[in-house]
Design a protein around this motif. Structure first.
Motif, short mmCIF file in Angstrom:
data_model
loop_
_atom_site.label_atom_id
_atom_site.label_comp_id
_atom_site.label_asym_id
_atom_site.label_seq_id
_atom_site.Cartn_x
_atom_site.Cartn_y
_atom_site.Cartn_z
N LEU A 1 50.33 48.12 -15.02
CA LEU A 1 49.66 48.61 -13.82
C LEU A 1 49.00 47.47 -13.05
O LEU A 1 49.02 47.46 -11.81
CB LEU A 1 48.62 49.66 -14.20
N VAL A 2 48.41 46.52 -13.76
CA VAL A 2 47.77 45.39 -13.10
C VAL A 2 48.81 44.52 -12.38
O VAL A 2 48.57 44.05 -11.25
CB VAL A 2 46.97 44.55 -14.11
N LEU A 3 49.95 44.32 -12.99
CA LEU A 3 51.01 43.55 -12.33
C LEU A 3 51.48 44.25 -11.06
O LEU A 3 51.75 43.60 -10.04
CB LEU A 3 52.18 43.34 -13.30
N ALA A 4 51.61 45.58 -11.12
CA ALA A 4 51.99 46.32 -9.91
C ALA A 4 50.91 46.19 -8.83
O ALA A 4 51.21 46.07 -7.64
CB ALA A 4 52.23 47.79 -10.27
N TYR A 5 49.65 46.21 -9.25
CA TYR A 5 48.53 46.06 -8.32
C TYR A 5 48.57 44.68 -7.66
O TYR A 5 48.24 44.54 -6.47
CB TYR A 5 47.23 46.26 -9.09
N CYS A 6 48.95 43.66 -8.43
CA CYS A 6 48.99 42.29 -7.90
C CYS A 6 49.96 42.16 -6.73
O CYS A 6 49.78 41.30 -5.86
CB CYS A 6 49.40 41.32 -9.01
N ALA A 7 51.00 43.00 -6.71
CA ALA A 7 51.99 42.91 -5.64
C ALA A 7 51.37 43.16 -4.28
O ALA A 7 51.83 42.61 -3.26
CB ALA A 7 53.12 43.91 -5.90
#
Length: 369
Positions: free
Chosen positions: A42-48
């Motif tokens: 979820l954090v990686l998706a948020y980083c986008a």
């Protein structure tokens, strides 16, 4: 795992040191795997959406964050104490790179160095304790140590050294100061490392070793005193903050103290309450950190004194923050409510469920005489 057999993979690595690459999934490691993997995704998706594609050093950041997730997965699944230490220090180095992502910021560099020095020093102390325990037990396999824990004065010293590593990683008093300082990192780093992953490494280690060493001389006094002091200190400091990230940071320090008291007690009821609260804390605190990052991006500030009417402008964001806040406050029907109720029951009832380390056998009934 349904038939009582834990999946295990073993590869020989450094046989002369007893460092086998052994990975084992039991209930505790499976729970931490879900936390590390799920929140990490979820954090990686948020980083986008958080970072601009033209941001400097974005490739290095992405590589470091992915490598950190891999190191955390190795840490919570390995069945070898020495390999655990390797992953432990890998997370320390990678956290240094992630906290200091903004290389032009003196504050970020100083915070990264502070976190590196504190957690590395604690890790070195832990390594000495691991070596003492492994030599005394005749094996560095965690399952082997737990099955037949060694005893003696040397083990008492080793346990204290291991506790130093755990409390420094999880930012307990007197090592708590590095976590609020690490808020200089980008918000996705705070949400992942300082809510769901890195700071949970020390909690995981305590939960893993408590069944074997909770009865040693220094374990419970250290865990209960430092955990309680951290819980109170973090809560009081959180009330005095005006920066949203610092409010969450000191709240995290307080909750880490609470978790330490729970998982370090050594009873089965407290351990179950601890892992439940660990899961709920990782979910609601990472959600709140990501919410703060969104507010910061939208308004340009995290100062509570300057923020007003954000909920009306972003009702969906407000709804998510309210749900996470309810869980943090322990309100029903949130997961945090059940975790804190279980914690309260564990401390009030103690080992009366007959499964704690000091539980006494139930009295025999007249019919059995």
């Amino acid at each position: 795992m349904h038939d009582g057999v834990n999946p295990t993979e073993r590869l020989t690595w450094v046989p002369s040191l007893g460092m086998d690459l052994t990975f084992r999934l039991d209930t505790l490691s499976w729970l931490l795997t879900l936390v590390v993997g799920g929140v990490g995704a979820l954090v990686l998706a948020y980083c986008a959406r958080y970072f601009d594609d033209a941001s400097k050093g974005l490739g290095r950041f992405a590589g470091s964050l992915t490598a950190f997730a891999g190191a955390m997965l190795g840490l919570v699944t390995t069945d070898n104490l020495l390999v655990l230490y390797v992953f432990w220090e890998a997370t320390t180095v990678l956290s240094f790179l992630l906290i200091g992502h903004r290389t032009t910021s003196r504050t970020s560099r100083a915070a990264a160095m502070q976190a590196l020095v504190v957690t590395t020093a604690g890790g070195l102390a832990m390594l000495v304790g691991i070596v003492i325990i492994g030599q005394a037990a005749g094996t560095y396999a965690i399952s082997g140590v737990l099955a037949a824990p060694p005893t003696g004065l040397a083990i008492d010293v080793a346990v204290v050294l291991v506790l130093v590593g755990a409390i420094s990683k999880s930012a307990l008093v007197p090592f708590h100061f590095w976590l609020p300082g690490a808020m200089a990192a980008p918000t996705p780093v705070s949400a992942y490392l300082h809510a769901a992953a890195m700071v949970k490494a020390g909690i995981y280690l305590l939960a893993r070793l408590a069944p074997a060493f909770a009865e040693t001389t220094m374990w419970r006094p250290t865990v209960l005193v430092l955990g309680g002091a951290t819980m109170i200190h973090g809560a009081l400091r959180a009330l005095r903050q005006t920066d949203l990230k610092l409010v969450l940071a000191y709240g995290t320090v307080s909750q880490l103290g609470f978790l330490t008291m729970l998982v370090g007690t050594g009873s089965r009821a407290a351990a179950l309450a601890g892992v439940g609260l660990l899961l709920s804390h990782a979910l609601f605190k990472s959600s709140l950190f990501l919410t703060v990052g969104t507010i910061d991006h939208a308004t340009g500030t995290r100062d509570l004194r300057e923020l007003s009417g954000v909920g009306k402008q972003a009702p969906v964001l407000m709804a998510g923050a309210v749900v996470a806040g309810m869980s943090m406050a322990g309100l029903p029907p949130m997961l945090g409510f059940f975790g804190k109720e279980a914690a309260l029951g564990a401390f009030l009832l103690g080992p009366q469920d007959g499964q704690g380390p000091s539980a006494r056998p139930p009295p025999r009934s007249r019919c059995s005489r």
